[in-house]
Structure formats: structure tokens, C-alpha cells
Scaffold this active site. Structure first.
Site, mmCIF file in Angstrom:
data_model
loop_
_atom_site.group_PDB
_atom_site.id
_atom_site.type_symbol
_atom_site.label_atom_id
_atom_site.label_comp_id
_atom_site.label_asym_id
_atom_site.label_seq_id
_atom_site.Cartn_x
_atom_site.Cartn_y
_atom_site.Cartn_z
ATOM 1 C CD GLN A 157 34.422 2.506 -14.252
ATOM 2 O OE1 GLN A 157 32.501 2.735 -12.867
ATOM 3 N NE2 GLN A 157 35.168 3.050 -13.625
ATOM 4 C CB ILE A 158 34.345 -3.429 -17.869
ATOM 5 C CG1 ILE A 158 35.303 -3.531 -16.391
ATOM 6 C CG2 ILE A 158 35.204 -4.370 -19.152
ATOM 7 C CD1 ILE A 158 34.766 -5.056 -16.760
ATOM 8 C CD GLU A 203 7.926 -10.715 -4.997
ATOM 9 O OE1 GLU A 203 8.005 -11.474 -3.808
ATOM 10 O OE2 GLU A 203 7.113 -10.987 -6.261
ATOM 11 C CD GLU A 216 -3.054 -1.367 2.751
ATOM 12 O OE1 GLU A 216 -3.952 -1.822 2.184
ATOM 13 O OE2 GLU A 216 -2.478 -0.327 3.136
#
Length: 380
Positions: free
Chosen positions: A334-335, A361, A125
């Protein structure tokens, strides 16, 4: 994992991988850009029977298990985290109705499996997320009907759902012991759908707020025992956490594959950046943690299939996998350097999509609470 999965699981995995590579991945950017529910992709998954992968054969499913559902989820989420999220909803709905529903409710299962009936679940909610017991949506009994009043937030498929499993207070004075689950058809008077939420990632899931304004439904729409839905929800969360873990795992796997490919192609200082130890160490850590996460998930799923309680194992899998996915998808970006910040590369979408997995979840802070309580009982 090839050495320890069955031939049947391998066949289902290959089917899901083919769908992911050839159908889902090519349109994932479009789904993300348009933010429209991909009904064609949803029906393609249904046509292959994937929604019933963990459902018993006598209920209309494939008669396989939670391990197989996790394998399928990983493959689907490699192509698109959002489509992986969409896959989980009918899988969980069919299992929930088969386990808790009456014969009347179970008549919905064939439609859920073939994609003609879209279901949603409404628990959260606007003011109550992790604190489920404090929900304010009320379902009061009037003769042979329930009258539902309240609002639910972040309802995935809320814009397109035909039926919603609504968790509401049937005894407002009894905390979590006063919650029931009631099936609400969305064409009933008083059901109002809000606008689609504009989210950071996970686009195309038709997520919205739903308001229930004195919505009348027959008492027969009650799923499971009256005032018994909190326990049902907690049990369902355990399976859901396996699905969300596998979703994050699939996205992390995709990010690692993209990082390796990019590192081989990208040349700096006269050689591919893969040859630099700094890059190799990041990729080695990705591979290590992805393998560990897969084992945690499959261990928990196997226990689930054996009928064992998995509150601890599901929380551990969800916490570890989603945290490591967040870290390693960031490292994969980042690579990619500046290119990783561009929507021309899949890693940018993965970076946005995976963030939800640490919230969905049950937040990862809640997972830590669950783990601490379970371990505290074991070693007290």
C-alpha cells in the site's frame, strides 16, 4: 538481536546474508518468472554448509542449533521466500533421518547436505490435508516388501526429488495409529510424477502430484517403527513451523525495508511520504510486530534446543508471524501505491509468496486449535 546471539551465530548469519544479498536476491525475479527449480542456488547453499546448520557434528552437520537455523532462514527468505522454502527441506530431511532413520537411511545424509541427493516428503493428499489421519495411501506388506498405492498432492521438489519420504497407511483400520513412513526412490517402477503445479507464488519449487501405482520397496525402507509415523510427523511439524515462521519473518523484514526506502524516495505534496504520520504509523507497526515475531520464534527454538516440548510455542510463533507478515506485506504494498502492483517492484512478489505461509505446515486455523487445546490443559 546482535546483543543476544553468539559470535558463531553472527558469523553464520552474515554468511547467509551475504549469499542472500549478492546471489539470491539478484535472481529472485528470474526464479519467480521462469518457475524452474534453481539448482545453482540450491547447490550454492549446500556448498556453504547451510543444510547441516542444525545437525550434530557426528552426523556430518555444523553442530549448531534450531535458533541458528531460524536465523539463516530469515536471511535467505529476505532474498527470496521460495529459496527460503527450498532451504527448509534438506535441513528438515537430514534432521528427520538422523533422528528416526536406520544406519542405511543415514547414508543419504551426506548427499542431502551437499545437494547431490534431493529429498521430498509426501504427506498431503488430494482429499486430505489437515486431516492427516484420514489419508488413503496404502502400503501393504507382501513378504519382505511394501507395496504402495495412492496419490500425494503438493509435493515440494516432487519433480526433481531422488527420494521421497512417503507417509502411508500400513494398518488402514487404525486411524492415525496405522501410519508409517517409507522411503521411496523415485526411479522405482510405478512412481508417476504429475505436471508442475501453477501456483500463485512460491515459484521454482518443482511442486507436483505424485501417484504410486503398486510401487514395491524393501521392508528396510521403513523409517522408524511401523505404524508409528503419525507421532514422528507431529514432532517434525514443530520444527517445520519454526522454519515457516522464520521464512515469513524474512519476507516481512524485506517488505519493511522496501517500504522505508520507497517512502523516503517517493515525494507527494512537496515532501517524502515518509514524513506523513499515516505512513510512519504503518511502518512503526511493522517494526513492532517483526520484533515481537522474532522473539517468539527464537524463544520456541531455544526451548526446542533444550529438548523441551514446543507444540504450544511453535504454534504461537507460526500463527502470529505468518498472520502479521500477511498484514504488513500488504501494508508495505500500500505504501508503494500503484507501483506496488507492478512486477517491477519486489513487494509484488512478496505479497504473492507470503500467502502460502498461513496454509503451509498446518493452516493457521489448525494452529489456533493447537493453542486452545494446549492452553486449556494448562489452566484447566
Amino acid at each position: 538481536m546482535d546483543q543476544i546471539i553468539t559470535d558463531e551465530q553472527r558469523m553464520v548469519r552474515d554468511t547467509a546474508r551475504k549469499l542472500s544479498d549478492e546471489v539470491i536476491a539478484p535472481v529472485a525475479a528470474r526464479i519467480d518468472h521462469d518457475d524452474v527449480f534453481p539448482r545453482d542456488i540450491y547447490l550454492a547453499m549446500a556448498e556453504l554448509g547451510l543444510f547441516g546448520v542444525a545437525l550434530p557434528e557426528d552426523a556430518g552437520g555444523a553442530g549448531m542449533d534450531a535458533v541458528t537455523a531460524c536465523i539463516v532462514m530469515e536471511e535467505i527468505a529476505r532474498g527470496s521466500g521460495a529459496v527460503g522454502n527450498a532451504f527448509a527441506i534438506p535441513v528438515e530431511a537430514a534432521l528427520f533421518l538422523n533422528h528416526h532413520g536406520s544406519e542405511q537411511h543415514k547414508k543419504l545424509i551426506p548427499g542431502i547436505l551437499d545437494g547431490s541427493v534431493i529429498s521430498a516428503t509426501a504427506v498431503t493428499e488430494p482429499d486430505h490435508g489437515s486431516d492427516v489421519a484420514s489419508m488413503r495411501t496404502i502400503a501393504r506388506r507382501e513378504g519382505d516388501e511394501f507395496v504402495i498405492t495412492g496419490s500425494k498432492a503438493w509435493v515440494t521438489f516432487g519433480q526433481v526429488a531422488d527420494v521421497i519420504m512417503v507417509f502411508a497407511k500400513t494398518d488402514p483400520d487404525d486411524g492415525h495409529k496405522g501410519i508409517s513412513c517409507i522411503l521411496v526412490e523415485t526411479d522405482r517402477a510405478g512412481v508417476h510424477r504429475g505436471k508442475s503445479e501453477e501456483l500463485l507464488g512460491m515459484h521454482g519449487l518443482a511442486e507436483c502430484m505424485i501417484a504410486f501405482d503398486n510401487v514395491r520397496v524393501p521392508v528396510g525402507n521403513l523409517i522408524g517403527p511401523e505404524n508409528g509415523a503419525f507421532k514422528m510427523a507431529m514432532e517434525n511439524f514443530n520444527f517445520s513451523r519454526l522454519m515457516m515462521s522464520s521464512m515469513a519473518l524474512g519476507m516481512a523484514q524485506a517488505a519493511m525495508e522496501d517500504a522505508i526506502s520507497y517512502a523516503h524516495d517517493r515525494k507527494q505534496f512537496g515532501k517524502p511520504i515518509f514524513e506523513f504520520q499515516a505512513i510512519q504509523f504503518m511502518i512503526a507497526d511493522m517494526a513492532k510486530d517483526i520484533a515481537a515475531a522474532r522473539l517468539l520464534i527464537h524463544h520456541a527454538a531455544k526451548l526446542y534446543d533444550l529438548g523441551q516440548p514446543i507444540a504450544l510455542e511453535a504454534a504461537q510463533a507460526k500463527l502470529f508471524t505468518t498472520d502479521m507478515a500477511q498484514v504488513h506485506i500488504s501494508n508495505a504494498l500500500q505504501i508503494h501505491g500503484g507501483n506496488g502492483y507492478s512486477r517491477e517492484f519486489r513487494i509484488e512478489r512478496l505479497f504473492r509468496d507470503v500467502r502460502l505461509s498461513q496454509i503451509y505446515e498446518g493452516t493457521n486455523q489448525i494452529q489456533r486449535m493447537i493453542i486452545a487445546r494446549q492452553v486449556g490443559k494448562m489452566y484447566a
